[in-house]
Design an enzyme around this catalytic site. Structure first.
Site, PDB file in Angstrom:
ATOM      1  N   ASP A  24       0.827  -1.208   0.000  1.00 13.47           N
ATOM      2  CA  ASP A  24       0.000   0.000   0.000  1.00 13.47           C
ATOM      3  C   ASP A  24       0.863   1.260   0.000  1.00 13.47           C
ATOM      4  OD1 ASP A  24      -2.407   1.359  -0.009  1.00 13.47           O
ATOM      5  OD2 ASP A  24      -2.574   1.396   2.181  1.00 13.47           O
ATOM      6  N   HIS A  41       2.152   3.396  -9.150  1.00 14.68           N
ATOM      7  CA  HIS A  41       1.967   1.957  -9.374  1.00 14.68           C
ATOM      8  C   HIS A  41       3.121   1.382 -10.188  1.00 14.68           C
ATOM      9  CE1 HIS A  41      -1.828   2.072  -7.427  1.00 14.68           C
ATOM     10  NE2 HIS A  41      -2.398   2.851  -8.323  1.00 14.68           N
ATOM     11  N   LEU A 134      10.288 -21.162  -5.328  1.00  9.83           N
ATOM     12  CA  LEU A 134       9.706 -20.094  -4.507  1.00  9.83           C
ATOM     13  C   LEU A 134       8.281 -19.793  -4.987  1.00  9.83           C
ATOM     14  CD1 LEU A 134       9.835 -17.526  -2.604  1.00  9.83           C
ATOM     15  CD2 LEU A 134      10.893 -16.335  -4.505  1.00  9.83           C
TER      16      LEU A 134
HETATM   17  C1  IPE Z   1      -5.283  -2.676  -0.002  1.00 12.37           C
HETATM   18  O1  IPE Z   1      -5.000  -1.350  -0.187  1.00 12.37           O
HETATM   19  C2  IPE Z   1      -5.325  -3.389  -1.328  1.00 12.37           C
HETATM   20  C3  IPE Z   1      -4.041  -3.598  -1.968  1.00 12.37           C
HETATM   21  C4  IPE Z   1      -2.890  -3.291  -1.468  1.00 12.37           C
HETATM   22  C5  IPE Z   1      -4.091  -4.190  -3.277  1.00 12.37           C
HETATM   23  P1  IPE Z   1      -6.156  -0.263  -0.341  1.00 12.37           P
HETATM   24  O2  IPE Z   1      -5.481   1.037  -0.517  1.00 12.37           O
HETATM   25  O3  IPE Z   1      -7.111  -0.686  -1.388  1.00 12.37           O
HETATM   26  O4  IPE Z   1      -6.877  -0.371   1.069  1.00 12.37           O
HETATM   27  P2  IPE Z   1      -7.729   0.694   1.868  1.00 12.37           P
HETATM   28  O5  IPE Z   1      -8.713   1.279   0.897  1.00 12.37           O
HETATM   29  O6  IPE Z   1      -6.782   1.715   2.390  1.00 12.37           O
HETATM   30  O7  IPE Z   1      -8.364  -0.070   2.981  1.00 12.37           O
HETATM   31  C1  IPE Z   2      -1.251   0.401  -3.940  1.00 15.88           C
HETATM   32  O1  IPE Z   2      -1.367   1.516  -3.162  1.00 15.88           O
HETATM   33  C2  IPE Z   2      -2.305  -0.632  -3.685  1.00 15.88           C
HETATM   34  C3  IPE Z   2      -3.200  -0.912  -4.836  1.00 15.88           C
HETATM   35  C4  IPE Z   2      -4.482  -0.927  -4.667  1.00 15.88           C
HETATM   36  C5  IPE Z   2      -2.674  -1.222  -6.148  1.00 15.88           C
HETATM   37  P1  IPE Z   2      -2.547   2.566  -3.276  1.00 15.88           P
HETATM   38  O2  IPE Z   2      -2.888   2.800  -4.703  1.00 15.88           O
HETATM   39  O3  IPE Z   2      -3.681   2.141  -2.425  1.00 15.88           O
HETATM   40  O4  IPE Z   2      -1.830   3.825  -2.687  1.00 15.88           O
HETATM   41  P2  IPE Z   2      -2.422   4.850  -1.635  1.00 15.88           P
HETATM   42  O5  IPE Z   2      -2.838   4.052  -0.441  1.00 15.88           O
HETATM   43  O6  IPE Z   2      -3.584   5.527  -2.290  1.00 15.88           O
HETATM   44  O7  IPE Z   2      -1.298   5.763  -1.352  1.00 15.88           O
HETATM   45 MG    MG Z   3      -4.085   2.431  -0.461  1.00 12.78          MG
END
Ligand code: IPE
Ligand code: IPE
Ligand code: MG
Length: 237
Positions: A24, A41, A134
């Site tokens: 995240d 991303h 792995l």
């Molecule tokens: C969780 O992150 C999903 C992934 C990392 C793919 P999100 O950014 O979607 O989660 P929330 O919205 O903060 O809970």
């Molecule tokens: C990557 O982080 C997780 C995915 C859902 C791909 P985010 O896109 O949720 O990044 P933040 O949390 O908005 O910074």
């Molecule tokens: Mg996020």
């Protein structure tokens, strides 16, 4: 890899077989640089390769990454498209990646709604990587509630009338992997966001404010050291 690094390198043992990452913070990482979220991303995807390689280097046998949740479809179409495009690029490139030759790819999540193109790539890479050392579980269109519902329905369809915990575990997308020992979430949020809810029953949780694109090999080692400093009791004393 430098010699000094090899000498000091951390090695895990059988207590830490499976690490799962909630990757995240990509969007915020980009926004802080006045860049579009999609750029985050892209950099996040590059970091993901580095982190997986490092996990293999320190002896982890199973890595699971949360790449796209069942809830992430609610993001702007442009962002969703960019993430799917990155996944396709990744799948096209991982075959030729010398660092990825020992990775066995497994995709967990509901594939039925993915594009035919993406599904074909997934099937192909799972097939050619079968038997490798792995295991990398990529959670794509994954949601733990969806997974549990899917598992129960598949048991019902098989005619099971009364389900056990083992039945459910064996019908989850992750049936082939042990439960995660350690779940690492980057990006500072203190929640699981519908990730591995069943499998996380006794996982150690580690949260860091570091945003995913910035997560370094040293940060992974730090999480591993925290894991080893904890006492897992599994309900005992
Ligand atoms: C969780 O992150 C999903 C992934 C990392 C793919 P999100 O950014 O979607 O989660 P929330 O919205 O903060 O809970
Ligand atoms: C990557 O982080 C997780 C995915 C859902 C791909 P985010 O896109 O949720 O990044 P933040 O949390 O908005 O910074
Ligand atoms: Mg996020």
């Amino acid at each position: 890899m430098s010699e000094a690094k090899t000498e000091n390198q951390l090695r895990v043992d059988e207590r830490l077989q499976h690490i799962a990452f909630i990757m995240d913070g990509n969007g915020r990482w980009a926004q802080r640089r006045k860049m579009p979220r999609e750029y985050g991303h892209k950099v996040g995807a590059a970091n993901f390769k580095k982190v997986v390689r490092h996990c293999g280097d320190i002896g982890i046998k199973t890595v699971t990454v949360y790449a796209f949740s069942t809830e992430n479809w609610s993001r702007p179409p442009r962002e969703v498209k960019a993430i799917m495009r990155l996944l396709e690029e990744y799948l096209d490139g991982c075959d030729a990646d010398p660092d990825a030759q020992s990775i066995r790819y497994r995709f967990i999540g509901d594939r039925s709604v993915l594009s035919e193109d993406l599904r074909r790539r997934i099937d192909r890479i799972e097939e050619i990587s079968a038997g490798r050392e792995l295991t990398l579980n990529v959670a794509l269109n994954y949601g733990a509630r969806d997974e549990i519902v899917h598992a129960v329905n598949s048991l019902l369809a098989r005619g099971v009338e009364k389900v056990s915990a083992e039945d459910i575990s064996s019908a989850l997308y992750t049936a082939h992997s042990p439960d995660p020992d350690l779940i690492v979430r980057t990006g500072g949020e203190l929640r699981l966001s519908n990730f591995l809810l069943w499998q996380a029953a006794y996982a150690e949780l580690y949260f860091t404010d570091v945003l995913w694109p910035d997560l370094s090999e040293e940060d992974v080692d730090e999480a591993v050291r925290h894991f080893y400093a904890r006492q897992r009791r599994f309900g005992g004393v």
